[in-house]
Design a protein around this motif. Structure first.
Motif, PDB file in Angstrom:
ATOM      1  N   ARG A 120       0.858  -1.191   0.000  1.00 49.70           N
ATOM      2  CA  ARG A 120       0.000   0.000   0.000  1.00 49.70           C
ATOM      3  C   ARG A 120       0.896   1.244   0.000  1.00 49.70           C
ATOM      4  O   ARG A 120       1.752   1.391   0.863  1.00 49.70           O
ATOM      5  CB  ARG A 120      -0.936   0.010   1.205  1.00 49.70           C
ATOM      6  N   GLN A 121       0.671   2.132  -0.978  1.00 54.74           N
ATOM      7  CA  GLN A 121       1.480   3.334  -1.145  1.00 54.74           C
ATOM      8  C   GLN A 121       0.583   4.569  -1.121  1.00 54.74           C
ATOM      9  O   GLN A 121      -0.546   4.528  -1.609  1.00 54.74           O
ATOM     10  CB  GLN A 121       2.232   3.277  -2.478  1.00 54.74           C
ATOM     11  N   VAL A 122       1.108   5.640  -0.582  1.00 55.85           N
ATOM     12  CA  VAL A 122       0.355   6.893  -0.453  1.00 55.85           C
ATOM     13  C   VAL A 122       0.956   7.928  -1.396  1.00 55.85           C
ATOM     14  O   VAL A 122       2.174   8.123  -1.428  1.00 55.85           O
ATOM     15  CB  VAL A 122       0.378   7.407   0.991  1.00 55.85           C
ATOM     16  N   ALA A 123       0.088   8.596  -2.151  1.00 50.84           N
ATOM     17  CA  ALA A 123       0.520   9.627  -3.091  1.00 50.84           C
ATOM     18  C   ALA A 123      -0.325  10.869  -2.874  1.00 50.84           C
ATOM     19  O   ALA A 123      -1.558  10.792  -2.930  1.00 50.84           O
ATOM     20  CB  ALA A 123       0.364   9.135  -4.528  1.00 50.84           C
ATOM     21  N   ARG A 124       0.324  12.005  -2.643  1.00 47.84           N
ATOM     22  CA  ARG A 124      -0.431  13.248  -2.560  1.00 47.84           C
ATOM     23  C   ARG A 124      -0.493  13.878  -3.950  1.00 47.84           C
ATOM     24  O   ARG A 124       0.522  14.294  -4.501  1.00 47.84           O
ATOM     25  CB  ARG A 124       0.198  14.238  -1.588  1.00 47.84           C
ATOM     26  N   ILE A 125      -1.698  13.959  -4.500  1.00 48.22           N
ATOM     27  CA  ILE A 125      -1.874  14.491  -5.836  1.00 48.22           C
ATOM     28  C   ILE A 125      -1.800  16.016  -5.821  1.00 48.22           C
ATOM     29  O   ILE A 125      -1.841  16.632  -4.755  1.00 48.22           O
ATOM     30  CB  ILE A 125      -3.199  14.013  -6.459  1.00 48.22           C
ATOM     31  N   SER A 126      -1.686  16.619  -6.988  1.00 53.59           N
ATOM     32  CA  SER A 126      -1.714  18.083  -7.089  1.00 53.59           C
ATOM     33  C   SER A 126      -3.109  18.527  -7.547  1.00 53.59           C
ATOM     34  O   SER A 126      -3.894  19.003  -6.734  1.00 53.59           O
ATOM     35  CB  SER A 126      -0.603  18.578  -8.019  1.00 53.59           C
ATOM     36  N   LEU A 127      -3.466  18.323  -8.806  1.00 48.24           N
ATOM     37  CA  LEU A 127      -4.820  18.620  -9.264  1.00 48.24           C
ATOM     38  C   LEU A 127      -5.817  17.599  -8.741  1.00 48.24           C
ATOM     39  O   LEU A 127      -5.483  16.429  -8.571  1.00 48.24           O
ATOM     40  CB  LEU A 127      -4.885  18.592 -10.796  1.00 48.24           C
ATOM     41  N   GLY A 128      -7.054  18.033  -8.536  1.00 49.52           N
ATOM     42  CA  GLY A 128      -8.113  17.116  -8.147  1.00 49.52           C
ATOM     43  C   GLY A 128      -9.007  16.757  -9.318  1.00 49.52           C
ATOM     44  O   GLY A 128      -8.895  17.304 -10.417  1.00 49.52           O
ATOM     45  N   GLY A 129      -9.910  15.807  -9.086  1.00 48.35           N
ATOM     46  CA  GLY A 129     -10.857  15.388 -10.113  1.00 48.35           C
ATOM     47  C   GLY A 129     -11.875  14.421  -9.546  1.00 48.35           C
ATOM     48  O   GLY A 129     -11.765  13.982  -8.390  1.00 48.35           O
ATOM     49  N   GLU A 130     -12.872  14.093 -10.359  1.00 49.14           N
ATOM     50  CA  GLU A 130     -13.928  13.165  -9.949  1.00 49.14           C
ATOM     51  C   GLU A 130     -13.718  11.760 -10.505  1.00 49.14           C
ATOM     52  O   GLU A 130     -14.421  10.839 -10.117  1.00 49.14           O
ATOM     53  CB  GLU A 130     -15.298  13.696 -10.400  1.00 49.14           C
ATOM     54  N   ARG A 131     -12.791  11.616 -11.430  1.00 47.06           N
ATOM     55  CA  ARG A 131     -12.431  10.296 -11.960  1.00 47.06           C
ATOM     56  C   ARG A 131     -10.915  10.198 -11.969  1.00 47.06           C
ATOM     57  O   ARG A 131     -10.223  11.167 -12.302  1.00 47.06           O
ATOM     58  CB  ARG A 131     -12.979  10.083 -13.375  1.00 47.06           C
ATOM     59  N   VAL A 132     -10.408   9.044 -11.587  1.00 45.50           N
ATOM     60  CA  VAL A 132      -8.962   8.860 -11.494  1.00 45.50           C
ATOM     61  C   VAL A 132      -8.569   7.546 -12.151  1.00 45.50           C
ATOM     62  O   VAL A 132      -9.398   6.650 -12.371  1.00 45.50           O
ATOM     63  CB  VAL A 132      -8.483   8.878 -10.022  1.00 45.50           C
ATOM     64  N   ARG A 133      -7.297   7.426 -12.451  1.00 45.72           N
ATOM     65  CA  ARG A 133      -6.705   6.158 -12.900  1.00 45.72           C
ATOM     66  C   ARG A 133      -5.242   6.178 -12.503  1.00 45.72           C
ATOM     67  O   ARG A 133      -4.672   7.237 -12.210  1.00 45.72           O
ATOM     68  CB  ARG A 133      -6.875   5.967 -14.406  1.00 45.72           C
ATOM     69  N   ILE A 134      -4.609   5.018 -12.488  1.00 45.09           N
ATOM     70  CA  ILE A 134      -3.203   4.944 -12.103  1.00 45.09           C
ATOM     71  C   ILE A 134      -2.379   4.367 -13.239  1.00 45.09           C
ATOM     72  O   ILE A 134      -2.908   3.759 -14.177  1.00 45.09           O
ATOM     73  CB  ILE A 134      -2.999   4.096 -10.830  1.00 45.09           C
ATOM     74  N   ALA A 135      -1.081   4.574 -13.153  1.00 43.25           N
ATOM     75  CA  ALA A 135      -0.128   3.948 -14.069  1.00 43.25           C
ATOM     76  C   ALA A 135       0.820   3.076 -13.259  1.00 43.25           C
ATOM     77  O   ALA A 135       1.298   3.484 -12.191  1.00 43.25           O
ATOM     78  CB  ALA A 135       0.652   5.010 -14.834  1.00 43.25           C
ATOM     79  N   LEU A 136       1.063   1.881 -13.763  1.00 36.42           N
ATOM     80  CA  LEU A 136       2.029   0.968 -13.176  1.00 36.42           C
ATOM     81  C   LEU A 136       3.154   0.759 -14.180  1.00 36.42           C
ATOM     82  O   LEU A 136       2.954   0.865 -15.389  1.00 36.42           O
ATOM     83  CB  LEU A 136       1.377  -0.373 -12.835  1.00 36.42           C
ATOM     84  N   SER A 137       4.346   0.431 -13.678  1.00 38.47           N
ATOM     85  CA  SER A 137       5.482   0.254 -14.576  1.00 38.47           C
ATOM     86  C   SER A 137       6.333  -0.934 -14.154  1.00 38.47           C
ATOM     87  O   SER A 137       6.666  -1.089 -12.987  1.00 38.47           O
ATOM     88  CB  SER A 137       6.346   1.520 -14.599  1.00 38.47           C
TER      89      SER A 137
END
Length: 416
Positions: A63-80
């Protein structure tokens, strides 16, 4: 009513006028990067610094925590799995608002899918985007991403300098509100980005650098890297700030990650930013002859300048504004670290030559003079004590805040 009623022509006219009225389509939306962690390859036990991560993962939740900058009502992530040598299976992935530490807001917890499926295989060298999910995520929110790895996997792709605790727990605990008894690690396995959907016009700034951009020596778990302070100031104005720093990063050579020249497209240009702030080169100067690279030839100012020119040309070819930051003071750097011989007077001469070119050449679109901001007026090769973290190389929280505060709109975006 007969066929010649006056109401029929009026009705027909109303229909005709309605067809001529402008059609207001829904505002177009686009996906915008709101947080990033540039992938790095893990390294072997013989390297001077530890990995801060397990060699392998299996039947574990991270489990990882990320503080975003811009907000939104829909999100997605990228894995590498950029540096993987074998496929890695993610058996479950979830995202939720963080309540601090390993805890999440269960009411906000959402399962992530990939092509409609709950599991995904990350192929060697490849990134993977999740499907969008509905989640109200205000600007500067902390989001927790939980990944379950069901099978044995060699960890080869990660981000080393998390400056944020991540949590490892046995079994699939991705949906649990807390991971009691979890092991803490300070790196970021596989997670490389968070995106939000926006219908508003937005701008973005990418901080492209080394450990000073990555936030080394800032207070852990407090989001006090200089790009974090910049994000706090700009988020309310629909400006995203992404951190593409990697500790040990160099312009010309691979080190604790591939060179800036090798990763510029992936970590910067692929995000379609308005502006990139380049603060990198101190490791190109400091690593040769040190414990990191004891036999490497010393760096010259001209070689480093030639590398900058390549990044400038590639930024401009993509229509991206590029701000050059002067290299910060480092006399006496890392006195208590296992890294020796990082500084000498010849290296300082190269830094001064490079900074003189950054300031005077006019080749960058603008200059952020972090050297002038942070240096000790009485000892210009050293950082001011008030801004120094104590290791004479990395600023502390106050120094990082001062760096962010020095970046005004004209410098970042040009005259309007």
């Amino acid at each position: 009513m007969n066929a010649f009623s006056p109401r029929k022509p009026l009705a027909a006219l109303a229909v005709a006028l309605s067809l001529l009225a402008p059609v207001h389509a829904a505002e177009p939306t686009r996906w915008v990067g709101t947080w990033a962690a540039s992938p790095q390859p893990t390294w072997g036990a013989g390297f001077v610094l530890p990995n801060n991560a397990p060699d392998r993962l299996g039947d574990q939740t991270v489990r990882q925590v990320a503080r975003i900058s811009l907000g939104g009502e829909r999100v997605r992530i990228a894995l590498s799995n950029a540096y993987g040598r074998a496929p890695v299976t993610i058996g479950a992935a979830r995202i939720a608002r963080s309540l601090g530490g390993d805890r999440i807001d269960a009411a906000s917890d959402r399962a992530l899918t990939f092509g409609g499926k709950p599991a995904v295989t990350l192929l060697p060298g490849a990134p993977m985007l999740s499907d969008p999910v509905e989640l109200s995520a205000p600007a500067l929110a902390e989001l927790a991403v939980s990944l379950y790895l069901p099978g044995d996997a060699e960890l080869r792709s990660f981000h080393w300098e998390g400056a944020q605790d991540a949590y490892l727990a046995r079994g699939d605990r991705s949906a649990q509100p807390a991971l009691d008894g979890a092991e803490k690690i300070s790196s970021r396995p596989y997670l490389s980005g968070v995106y939000v959907e926006s219908a508003r016009p937005v701008r973005s700034v990418i901080a492209f650098g080394d450990s000073i951009t990555d936030g080394a020596a800032s207070t852990p778990n407090r989001n006090r890297r200089w790009p974090d302070f910049l994000a706090q100031r700009l988020a309310a104005r629909d400006i995203a700030v992404l951190n593409a720093g990697i500790s040990g990063g160099q312009v010309l050579n691979d080190g604790m990650g591939v060179s800036a020249l090798a990763r510029f497209e992936r970590d910067v240009l692929a995000q379609r930013p308005d502006t990139v702030v380049l603060l990198m080169g101190i490791n190109d100067i400091g690593w040769p002859g040190s414990s990191f690279e004891p036999t490497r030839e010393a760096m010259s100012a001209q070689r480093l300048i030639d590398g900058y020119r390549q990044l400038i040309a590639r930024a401009h070819q993509s229509g991206v504004r590029i701000v050059g930051a002067t290299l910060t003071p480092f006399e006496g750097a890392l006195p208590d670290a296992p890294v020796k011989r990082y500084f000498n007077t010849d290296k300082e001469k190269v830094r001064q030559q490079v900074n003189a070119w950054i300031r005077s050449s006019g080749e960058f679109d603008a200059v952020a003079d972090f050297d002038a901001l942070l240096r000790d007026p009485a000892q210009p090769a050293r950082m001011q004590a008030a801004f120094d973290s104590g290791d004479r190389l990395h600023p502390g929280d106050a120094g990082y805040r001062a760096m962010a505060d020095s970046l005004d709109d004209t410098l970042l975006f040009g005259a309007r």
